[in-house]
Design an enzyme around this catalytic site. Structure first.
Site, PDB file in Angstrom:
ATOM      1  N   LEU A  37       0.839  -1.209   0.000  1.00 52.44           N
ATOM      2  CA  LEU A  37       0.000   0.000   0.000  1.00 52.44           C
ATOM      3  C   LEU A  37       0.872   1.257   0.000  1.00 52.44           C
ATOM      4  CD1 LEU A  37      -2.917  -1.063   2.403  1.00 52.44           C
ATOM      5  CD2 LEU A  37      -2.793  -1.229  -0.085  1.00 52.44           C
ATOM      6  N   THR A 132       7.470  -5.263 -18.571  1.00 50.70           N
ATOM      7  CA  THR A 132       7.081  -4.157 -19.433  1.00 50.70           C
ATOM      8  C   THR A 132       7.857  -4.164 -20.750  1.00 50.70           C
ATOM      9  OG1 THR A 132       7.221  -1.748 -19.626  1.00 50.70           O
ATOM     10  CG2 THR A 132       8.778  -2.766 -18.147  1.00 50.70           C
ATOM     11  N   ASP A 133       7.275  -3.521 -21.762  1.00 46.14           N
ATOM     12  CA  ASP A 133       7.992  -3.393 -23.040  1.00 46.14           C
ATOM     13  C   ASP A 133       9.142  -2.391 -22.949  1.00 46.14           C
ATOM     14  OD1 ASP A 133       6.558  -1.018 -22.933  1.00 46.14           O
ATOM     15  OD2 ASP A 133       5.567  -1.259 -24.873  1.00 46.14           O
ATOM     16  N   GLU A 134       9.189  -1.615 -21.856  1.00 44.88           N
ATOM     17  CA  GLU A 134      10.250  -0.594 -21.746  1.00 44.88           C
ATOM     18  C   GLU A 134      11.639  -1.215 -21.653  1.00 44.88           C
ATOM     19  OE1 GLU A 134       9.682   2.878 -19.525  1.00 44.88           O
ATOM     20  OE2 GLU A 134       7.527   2.919 -19.837  1.00 44.88           O
ATOM     21  N   TYR A 157      13.718   3.091 -14.249  1.00 45.49           N
ATOM     22  CA  TYR A 157      12.583   2.149 -14.144  1.00 45.49           C
ATOM     23  C   TYR A 157      12.790   0.971 -15.090  1.00 45.49           C
ATOM     24  CZ  TYR A 157       8.028   0.149 -15.354  1.00 45.49           C
ATOM     25  OH  TYR A 157       7.011  -0.729 -15.637  1.00 45.49           O
ATOM     26  N   LYS A 161      13.362  -3.048 -14.218  1.00 46.68           N
ATOM     27  CA  LYS A 161      12.491  -4.134 -14.693  1.00 46.68           C
ATOM     28  C   LYS A 161      13.320  -5.134 -15.517  1.00 46.68           C
ATOM     29  CE  LYS A 161       8.591  -4.598 -14.244  1.00 46.68           C
ATOM     30  NZ  LYS A 161       7.757  -5.198 -13.172  1.00 46.68           N
ATOM     31  N   ASN A 187      -0.754   0.435 -20.462  1.00 45.80           N
ATOM     32  CA  ASN A 187      -2.142   0.122 -20.094  1.00 45.80           C
ATOM     33  C   ASN A 187      -2.911   1.406 -19.794  1.00 45.80           C
ATOM     34  OD1 ASN A 187      -2.312  -3.029 -18.373  1.00 45.80           O
ATOM     35  ND2 ASN A 187      -0.843  -2.441 -19.917  1.00 45.80           N
TER      36      ASN A 187
HETATM   37  P1  NAD Z   1       1.003   0.596  -9.831  1.00 41.30           P
HETATM   38  O1  NAD Z   1       2.099   1.548  -9.485  1.00 41.30           O
HETATM   39  O2  NAD Z   1      -0.349   1.111 -10.115  1.00 41.30           O
HETATM   40  O3  NAD Z   1       0.847  -0.492  -8.659  1.00 41.30           O
HETATM   41  C1  NAD Z   1       1.948  -1.083  -8.043  1.00 41.30           C
HETATM   42  C2  NAD Z   1       1.446  -1.788  -6.777  1.00 41.30           C
HETATM   43  O4  NAD Z   1       2.576  -2.397  -6.155  1.00 41.30           O
HETATM   44  C3  NAD Z   1       0.829  -0.833  -5.740  1.00 41.30           C
HETATM   45  O5  NAD Z   1      -0.350  -1.380  -5.229  1.00 41.30           O
HETATM   46  C4  NAD Z   1       1.898  -0.733  -4.681  1.00 41.30           C
HETATM   47  O6  NAD Z   1       1.375  -0.497  -3.367  1.00 41.30           O
HETATM   48  C5  NAD Z   1       2.559  -2.087  -4.770  1.00 41.30           C
HETATM   49  N1  NAD Z   1       3.956  -2.040  -4.300  1.00 41.30           N
HETATM   50  C6  NAD Z   1       4.915  -1.147  -4.654  1.00 41.30           C
HETATM   51  N2  NAD Z   1       6.046  -1.408  -3.989  1.00 41.30           N
HETATM   52  C7  NAD Z   1       5.800  -2.487  -3.205  1.00 41.30           C
HETATM   53  C8  NAD Z   1       6.583  -3.224  -2.290  1.00 41.30           C
HETATM   54  N3  NAD Z   1       7.857  -2.876  -2.018  1.00 41.30           N
HETATM   55  N4  NAD Z   1       6.040  -4.302  -1.675  1.00 41.30           N
HETATM   56  C9  NAD Z   1       4.746  -4.659  -1.927  1.00 41.30           C
HETATM   57  N5  NAD Z   1       3.948  -3.968  -2.772  1.00 41.30           N
HETATM   58  C10 NAD Z   1       4.473  -2.901  -3.401  1.00 41.30           C
HETATM   59  O7  NAD Z   1       1.586  -0.257 -11.033  1.00 41.30           O
HETATM   60  P2  NAD Z   1       0.832  -0.851 -12.315  1.00 41.30           P
HETATM   61  O8  NAD Z   1       0.794   0.178 -13.364  1.00 41.30           O
HETATM   62  O9  NAD Z   1      -0.392  -1.535 -11.880  1.00 41.30           O
HETATM   63  O10 NAD Z   1       1.917  -1.942 -12.765  1.00 41.30           O
HETATM   64  C11 NAD Z   1       1.899  -3.263 -12.223  1.00 41.30           C
HETATM   65  C12 NAD Z   1       3.015  -4.080 -12.853  1.00 41.30           C
HETATM   66  O11 NAD Z   1       2.827  -4.126 -14.258  1.00 41.30           O
HETATM   67  C13 NAD Z   1       4.406  -3.493 -12.623  1.00 41.30           C
HETATM   68  O12 NAD Z   1       5.298  -4.548 -12.414  1.00 41.30           O
HETATM   69  C14 NAD Z   1       4.731  -2.771 -13.925  1.00 41.30           C
HETATM   70  O13 NAD Z   1       6.103  -2.739 -14.166  1.00 41.30           O
HETATM   71  C15 NAD Z   1       3.998  -3.648 -14.931  1.00 41.30           C
HETATM   72  N6  NAD Z   1       3.527  -2.972 -16.166  1.00 41.30           N
HETATM   73  C16 NAD Z   1       2.788  -1.818 -16.096  1.00 41.30           C
HETATM   74  C17 NAD Z   1       2.312  -1.239 -17.286  1.00 41.30           C
HETATM   75  C18 NAD Z   1       1.465   0.007 -17.278  1.00 41.30           C
HETATM   76  O14 NAD Z   1       1.153   0.546 -18.333  1.00 41.30           O
HETATM   77  N7  NAD Z   1       1.038   0.508 -16.137  1.00 41.30           N
HETATM   78  C19 NAD Z   1       2.606  -1.834 -18.522  1.00 41.30           C
HETATM   79  C20 NAD Z   1       3.384  -3.002 -18.540  1.00 41.30           C
HETATM   80  C21 NAD Z   1       3.835  -3.567 -17.352  1.00 41.30           C
HETATM   81  O1  DAU Z   2       5.166   0.793 -21.867  1.00 42.68           O
HETATM   82  C1  DAU Z   2       4.775   0.285 -20.627  1.00 42.68           C
HETATM   83  C2  DAU Z   2       4.983   1.337 -19.558  1.00 42.68           C
HETATM   84  O2  DAU Z   2       3.991   2.329 -19.782  1.00 42.68           O
HETATM   85  C3  DAU Z   2       4.879   0.783 -18.142  1.00 42.68           C
HETATM   86  O3  DAU Z   2       5.909  -0.131 -17.917  1.00 42.68           O
HETATM   87  C4  DAU Z   2       4.979   1.912 -17.118  1.00 42.68           C
HETATM   88  O4  DAU Z   2       4.770   1.400 -15.806  1.00 42.68           O
HETATM   89  C5  DAU Z   2       3.898   2.930 -17.431  1.00 42.68           C
HETATM   90  O5  DAU Z   2       4.037   4.031 -16.552  1.00 42.68           O
HETATM   91  C6  DAU Z   2       4.006   3.412 -18.885  1.00 42.68           C
HETATM   92  O6  DAU Z   2       5.204   4.202 -19.079  1.00 42.68           O
HETATM   93  P1  DAU Z   2       5.192   5.549 -19.959  1.00 42.68           P
HETATM   94  O7  DAU Z   2       6.326   6.376 -19.516  1.00 42.68           O
HETATM   95  O8  DAU Z   2       5.061   5.263 -21.394  1.00 42.68           O
HETATM   96  O9  DAU Z   2       3.763   6.161 -19.461  1.00 42.68           O
HETATM   97  P2  DAU Z   2       3.334   7.630 -19.013  1.00 42.68           P
HETATM   98  O10 DAU Z   2       1.863   7.600 -18.832  1.00 42.68           O
HETATM   99  O11 DAU Z   2       4.175   8.155 -17.892  1.00 42.68           O
HETATM  100  O12 DAU Z   2       3.678   8.515 -20.293  1.00 42.68           O
HETATM  101  C7  DAU Z   2       3.106   8.211 -21.562  1.00 42.68           C
HETATM  102  C8  DAU Z   2       3.683   9.206 -22.558  1.00 42.68           C
HETATM  103  O13 DAU Z   2       3.185  10.527 -22.243  1.00 42.68           O
HETATM  104  C9  DAU Z   2       5.194   9.332 -22.512  1.00 42.68           C
HETATM  105  O14 DAU Z   2       5.692   9.564 -23.832  1.00 42.68           O
HETATM  106  C10 DAU Z   2       5.451  10.558 -21.664  1.00 42.68           C
HETATM  107  C11 DAU Z   2       4.258  11.446 -21.979  1.00 42.68           C
HETATM  108  N1  DAU Z   2       3.815  12.337 -20.875  1.00 42.68           N
HETATM  109  C12 DAU Z   2       3.556  11.753 -19.661  1.00 42.68           C
HETATM  110  C13 DAU Z   2       3.152  12.538 -18.595  1.00 42.68           C
HETATM  111  C14 DAU Z   2       2.893  11.912 -17.232  1.00 42.68           C
HETATM  112  C15 DAU Z   2       3.637  13.690 -21.082  1.00 42.68           C
HETATM  113  O15 DAU Z   2       3.854  14.202 -22.200  1.00 42.68           O
HETATM  114  N2  DAU Z   2       3.237  14.461 -20.024  1.00 42.68           N
HETATM  115  C16 DAU Z   2       3.007  13.951 -18.778  1.00 42.68           C
HETATM  116  O16 DAU Z   2       2.664  14.725 -17.847  1.00 42.68           O
END
Ligand code: NAD
Ligand code: DAU
Length: 349
Positions: A37, A132-134, A157, A161, A187
Site C-alpha cells: 500500500l 514491461t515493453d520498456e 525504471y 524491470k 495500459n
Molecule cells: P502501480 O504503481 O499502479 O501499482 C503497483 C502496486 O505495487 C501498488 O499497489 C503498490 O502499493 C505495490 N507495491 C509497490 N512497492 C511495493 C513493495 N515494495 N512491496 C509490496 N507492494 C508494493 O503499477 P501498475 O501500473 O499496476 O503496474 C503493475 C506491474 O505491471 C508493474 O510490475 C509494472 O512494471 C507492470 N507494467 C505496467 C504497465 C502500465 O502501463 N502501467 C505496462 C506493462 C507492465
Molecule cells: O510501456 C509500458 C509502460 O507504460 C509501463 O511499464 C509503465 O509502468 C507505465 O508508466 C508506462 O510508461 P510511460 O512512460 O510510457 O507512461 P506515461 O503515462 O508516464 O507517459 C506516456 C507518454 O506521455 C510518454 O511519452 C510521456 C508522456 N507524458 C507523460 C506525462 C505523465 C507527457 O507528455 N506528459 C506527462 O505529464
C-alpha cells in the site's frame, strides 16, 4: 493445478484487475494479495471482492526479507503472479534507488522465498513475472518489439524491470525454477493513478489545469485496455510454456499529441464544453530526460500460440475509462489529496 496463489501488487492499477479476475473466475483457488500500500496501492480498488471466501489481503513489503520468507513458509504458495513494483518512469528519474530496491531486490526476495519452500522440487509450480515493453528501449519510426528483441533499457525504471527479468530467467536456468514472463505495452483503464498520462490529463481537463506535454509531443505509445492485459495474464498463467516470454500489446499506436487531442474532444463532449475548449489547456513543457521515442508491440506469438487478442477497441476502452473517472470523483479526489500535491509541485512546478 496451482491452487494457492500469491499475487503481488494487487492493490495497484493492473494488479487490482488481475486479482478481481482470478477471485471471480476461479472460486477453487485461494488468492492471496500481497501489497505494501504505497502511494500507488489503494484498497478501494478491490473493495468489491474483499469479502470473497477465496481471497485474503496481506499488507507487507517485498523488500522485507524476513517477512517474505515467513509468509512463504506459512502459506506455501504454489504459484506467484508478481506485479508489485515502482512503476512510474518520472519518479524513477528523481528517485532511482526506490526502483532498484523494490523492483530488483524485492523480486530477488520473492524468488529466494519461492525456492526456499520448494527446495528446487517444482512439480506443478509457477513463478509468473509481469514486466514491461520498456526493457527493449526505443524503436525508430518502424518495427515492433518481439520476444527476441535485445534488451536496451533507457530509464532507471526500465533498467530495474530488465534486471528483474534477467534474475527470473537466471533462476530458471540455474535452479530449474519454473517461470513465465510477459512484457506489456502501456495500459489504460479504471483505477490508474493520476501520475500516468491518461488519468493525469483527465483530472487536469476536469479541473481546467494545464496539460503538460513533454517535448514536442510526438512520442508514440501502444495502448492496451487494462482488462485485456488481465485476460492475457490469465491465459499465460494457465497455458504459457515454462521459461517462455510473451509480449502483450494493443496493436494500437498513438502519438501523445494525437491521443491528447482525442481526450480533449471526448472530455469537451462529456463536460458540455464547446469543442476546442480543453485543447487550449495543452502546454508544451521540458522533455522527460532520456525519453523513449516509440514503443510498439508485436503480440502475434501470444495470439497464435495462446489465442489471445484484445477484446475491447480503443474507442470503447477510452469511453469506459473516461466515464469511470467522471463517475468516481471521490476516488480521484482522495488519491489527489495530500502527498499527490507535493508530487505535482515537484514534478510540474
Ligand atoms: P502501480 O504503481 O499502479 O501499482 C503497483 C502496486 O505495487 C501498488 O499497489 C503498490 O502499493 C505495490 N507495491 C509497490 N512497492 C511495493 C513493495 N515494495 N512491496 C509490496 N507492494 C508494493 O503499477 P501498475 O501500473 O499496476 O503496474 C503493475 C506491474 O505491471 C508493474 O510490475 C509494472 O512494471 C507492470 N507494467 C505496467 C504497465 C502500465 O502501463 N502501467 C505496462 C506493462 C507492465
Ligand atoms: O510501456 C509500458 C509502460 O507504460 C509501463 O511499464 C509503465 O509502468 C507505465 O508508466 C508506462 O510508461 P510511460 O512512460 O510510457 O507512461 P506515461 O503515462 O508516464 O507517459 C506516456 C507518454 O506521455 C510518454 O511519452 C510521456 C508522456 N507524458 C507523460 C506525462 C505523465 C507527457 O507528455 N506528459 C506527462 O505529464
Amino acid at each position: 493445478m496451482n491452487n494457492k496463489i500469491l499475487i503481488t501488487g494487487g492493490a495497484g492499477f493492473i494488479g487490482s484487475h488481475v486479482v478481481r479476475l482470478f477471485v471471480k473466475k476461479y472460486p477453487e483457488y485461494q488468492i492471496f494479495n500481497l501489497d505494501a500500500l504505497t502511494y500507488a496501492g489503494n484498497l478501494e480498488n478491490i473493495k468489491d471482492i474483499e469479502k470473497a471466501n477465496n481471497y485474503t489481503f496481506v499488507k507487507g513489503d517485498i523488500k522485507n526479507i524476513e517477512f517474505i520468507n515467513n509468509l512463504f513458509q506459512k502459506h506455501r504458495f504454489e504459484a506467484v503472479i508478481h506485479l508489485a513494483a515502482e512503476s512510474h518512469v518520472d519518479r524513477s528519474i528523481t528517485h532511482p534507488n526506490d526502483f532498484i530496491e523494490t523492483n530488483v531486490l524485492g523480486t530477488a526476495n520473492l524468488l529466494n522465498a519461492f525456492r526456499g519452500i520448494w527446495q528446487d522440487n517444482y512439480n506443478d509450480k509457477l513463478f509468473y513475472h509481469v514486466s514491461t515493453d520498456e526493457v527493449y528501449g526505443s524503436l525508430g519510426k518502424t518495427g515492433l518489439f518481439t520476444e527476441t528483441t535485445s534488451y536496451d533499457p533507457q530509464s532507471p525504471y526500465a533498467a530495474s524491470k530488465a534486471s528483474s527479468d534477467h534474475l527470473v530467467r537466471s533462476y530458471g536456468n540455474t535452479y530449474g525454477l519454473p517461470y513465465v514472463i510477459s512484457n506489456c505495452s502501456n495500459n489504460y483503464g479504471a483505477n490508474q493513478f493520476p501520475e500516468k498520462l491518461i488519468p493525469l490529463f483527465i483530472h487536469n481537463i476536469k479541473n481546467n489545469k494545464a496539460l503538460p506535454v513533454y517535448g514536442d509531443g510526438n512520442y508514440t505509445r501502444d495502448w492496451l485496455y487494462v482488462i485485456d492485459h488481465a485476460i492475457a495474464i490469465d491465459e499465460i498463467f494457465h497455458k504459457g510454456i515454462n521459461t517462455e516470454t510473451y509480449n502483450i500489446g494493443g496493436f494500437n499506436e498513438w502519438t501523445n499529441l494525437n491521443l491528447i487531442h482525442l481526450l480533449c474532444d471526448l472530455m469537451d463532449d462529456r463536460l458540455d464544453r464547446e469543442k476546442g475548449t480543453s485543447a487550449k489547456l495543452i502546454t508544451f513543457v521540458k522533455d522527460r530526460a532520456g525519453h523513449d521515442r516509440r514503443y510498439a508491440i508485436d503480440a502475434n506469438k501470444l495470439n497464435k500460440e495462446l489465442g489471445w487478442k484484445p477484446t475491447v477497441t480503443f474507442e470503447e476502452g477510452l469511453a469506459k475509462t473516461l466515464d469511470w473517472y467522471l463517475e468516481n470523483e471521490s476516488w480521484l479526489n482522495s488519491v489527489t489529496s495530500g502527498a499527490y500535491q507535493a508530487y505535482y509541485e515537484e514534478m510540474y512546478g
